[in-house]
Design an enzyme around this catalytic site. Structure first.
Site, PDB file in Angstrom:
ATOM      1  N   SER A 238      75.891  33.897  45.501  1.00 37.35           N
ATOM      2  CA  SER A 238      77.253  33.743  44.997  1.00 37.35           C
ATOM      3  C   SER A 238      77.930  32.598  45.738  1.00 37.35           C
ATOM      4  O   SER A 238      77.352  31.997  46.646  1.00 37.35           O
ATOM      5  CB  SER A 238      78.044  35.042  45.198  1.00 37.35           C
ATOM      6  N   LYS A 239      79.186  32.325  45.361  1.00 40.81           N
ATOM      7  CA  LYS A 239      79.919  31.234  45.998  1.00 40.81           C
ATOM      8  C   LYS A 239      80.127  31.463  47.492  1.00 40.81           C
ATOM      9  O   LYS A 239      80.216  30.503  48.258  1.00 40.81           O
ATOM     10  CB  LYS A 239      81.276  31.038  45.304  1.00 40.81           C
ATOM     11  N   ARG A 240      80.171  32.719  47.892  1.00 43.87           N
ATOM     12  CA  ARG A 240      80.363  32.969  49.327  1.00 43.87           C
ATOM     13  C   ARG A 240      79.161  32.507  50.147  1.00 43.87           C
ATOM     14  O   ARG A 240      79.263  32.329  51.367  1.00 43.87           O
ATOM     15  CB  ARG A 240      80.650  34.450  49.578  1.00 43.87           C
TER      16      ARG A 240
END
Length: 478
Positions: A238-240
């Site tokens: 994910s973006k994290r």
């Protein structure tokens, strides 16, 4: 070997993400390795979420990555009539049938199956009722009642699914539109696709599609399902984790060859080799050596690889690629010649084009605009003692007699001052860097002086500049 034909089929419901990009790269490399064809298909049947801006972005990202495609670009929304011709063929051959069951009735069948501990599925009620077309009627595939669907996956090996796991799936919805699995089979057959490489979230679709191929009497392509890319913590990417769309990596100053190289290695290997040119990848990628285990995304390794490619580029090419980032950093009037001169000074310390352009700032602003970041101030304070300031003032007087057009002469002048006064370079170098750049570190001092020139160098070594730095240090309590 027969001609290899692959395809990439993104949905324009968002920008091209790195998982999709990796799939596209695998498909492209395999086609190019065998001298075959690579096709691009836009699966835009989700009318609510599909947007032209996303299609444009996907195409731009494909071109930026260097993934050219053969033949025309295909859109599923433009091929509904073709899909329905194949549905009609299945109806005519008795391999499909009309179904009048409502969604509520189908859900009741599934609930009943669950209550009995069975697989929730459509029970085939309309299979022998001779239902015809009508309002709210769909078309279902007449699946075999027993047996297994077996296929050899390029990545996962032999996969077998009992037909009892499946039901008579809908192949044309009540609104007259063919379903995803029906459209994909027709598209892949019409395009002559021989090998389908895609994410393993499609594994469950493959037996269904094979049933459609078999009902139509069409050749079944070879399938390969690659695992998802995971984050460093082995969770869904994910973006994290630092994962972004391809366009974001492009906007952040990554080189396409670095991103291609990195993504290929997330799921494919050739010994312990890490760095591959595109020609090497085409030569080596034959569809084998695809890893069945999911790979972890490491943003730091991607930046390391990008830095390698930046250092490998000819200076002229690197400068050309950096120009837009220099303009975006607030210097639209800097010339190509200036950027070409700056790149060798900073590229060993930058891992992307955006950071490289940002590193030029101290050499492009005036002394009055030369700021020192809070994080750098403690080191600057430690270096800029009263004794160090005296050395800068004395060295400034020596430099007034030097030709600033000669970088070697500037270097010699600094060395002469250090050795002539019985000093060590660390007594002069760090404070001089603080005065010239606003931080400790960076390129060689004589190169900085040569670039900014006599007037600006002497200004930055002058009393006004030194007093300004001291005032900032005092205000910070350092």
């Amino acid at each position: 070997m027969p001609k290899v034909v692959t395809r990439f089929a993104p949905s324009p419901t968002g920008h091209l993400h790195i998982g999709g990009a990796r799939t596209a790269i695998f498909c492209w490399l395999m086609a190019r390795h065998y001298g075959g064809e690579f096709h691009l298909r836009i699966e835009d049947t989700d009318l609510e979420r599909s947007k032209q801006e996303y299609t444009d972005s996907i195409l731009a990202s494909m071109r930026w990555l260097g993934l050219d495609w053969d033949g025309p670009l295909n859109y599923q929304t433009q091929r509904a009539a073709l899909y329905n011709q194949y549905v009609d063929r299945l109806l005519e051959s008795g391999q499909a049938y009309w179904c009048s069951c409502t969604p509520e009735e189908v859900e009741a069948m599934r609930e009943d199956a669950r209550a009995k501990g069975l697989k929730p599925r459509y029970n085939g009620r309309c299979r022998h009722r001779d239902v015809g077309p009508g309002e709210g009627h769909c078309v279902r595939l007449k699946a075999p009642l027993s047996g297994k669907i077996v296929f050899e996956d390029m990545v996962k090996g032999t996969i077998a699914v009992d037909v009892s796991e499946l039901d008579d799936m809908v192949i044309r919805r009540a609104d007259g539109m063919p379903t995803y699995n029906m459209a994909v089979v027709v598209d892949d057959y019409e395009m002559g696709i021989t090998h389908v490489i895609r994410g393993d979230d499609h594994v469950s679709n493959t037996p269904k599609q094979i049933l459609i191929y078999q009902a139509l009497g069409l050749p079944v392509p070879t399938f390969g399902h690659v695992p998802m890319i995971l984050g460093p913590d082995k969770q869904k990417l994910s973006k994290r984790h630092g994962a972004r769309a391809v366009i974001e990596y492009q906007n952040d100053g990554l080189l396409p060859q670095a991103l291609v190289n990195y993504l290929v290695r997330l799921g494919w290997s050739h010994g312990d080799q890490e760095i591959f040119s595109l020609d090497e990848l085409v030569k080596l990628f034959d569809g084998g050596s695809l890893n069945a285990a999911a790979a972890a995304f490491d943003p730091n390794k991607l930046q390391w690889l990008n830095a390698h490619y930046m250092r490998s580029l000819p200076v002229e090419e690197l400068a050309s690629l950096t120009m837009p980032f220099v303009a975006a950093a607030g210097f639209p009037d800097v010339s190509p010649e200036q950027v070409e001169a700056l790149c060798p000074l900073f590229r060993e310390r930058a891992s992307n084009l955006k950071d490289l352009a940002a590193a030029f700032r101290p050499l492009l602003v005036s002394a009055a605009d030369l700021a020192t970041a809070d994080a750098d101030l403690p080191k600057v304070a430690k270096a800029l003692t009263d004794e160090a300031c005296a050395h800068i003032t004395a060295l400034r007087a020596e430099l007034e007699r030097v030709d600033f057009g000669d970088a070697a002469a500037l270097e010699q002048a600094i060395q002469d001052y250090v050795s002539g006064n019985g000093l060590k370079f660390k007594q002069v170098g760090p404070p001089l860097r603080a005065a010239l750049l606003g931080y400790i570190g960076g390129p060689h001092l004589h190169e900085v002086m040569h670039f900014i020139g006599r007037e600006e160098t002497l200004r930055r070594m002058g009393a006004e500049r030194l007093d300004s730095l001291k005032a900032r240090i005092a205000a910070a309590g350092l």
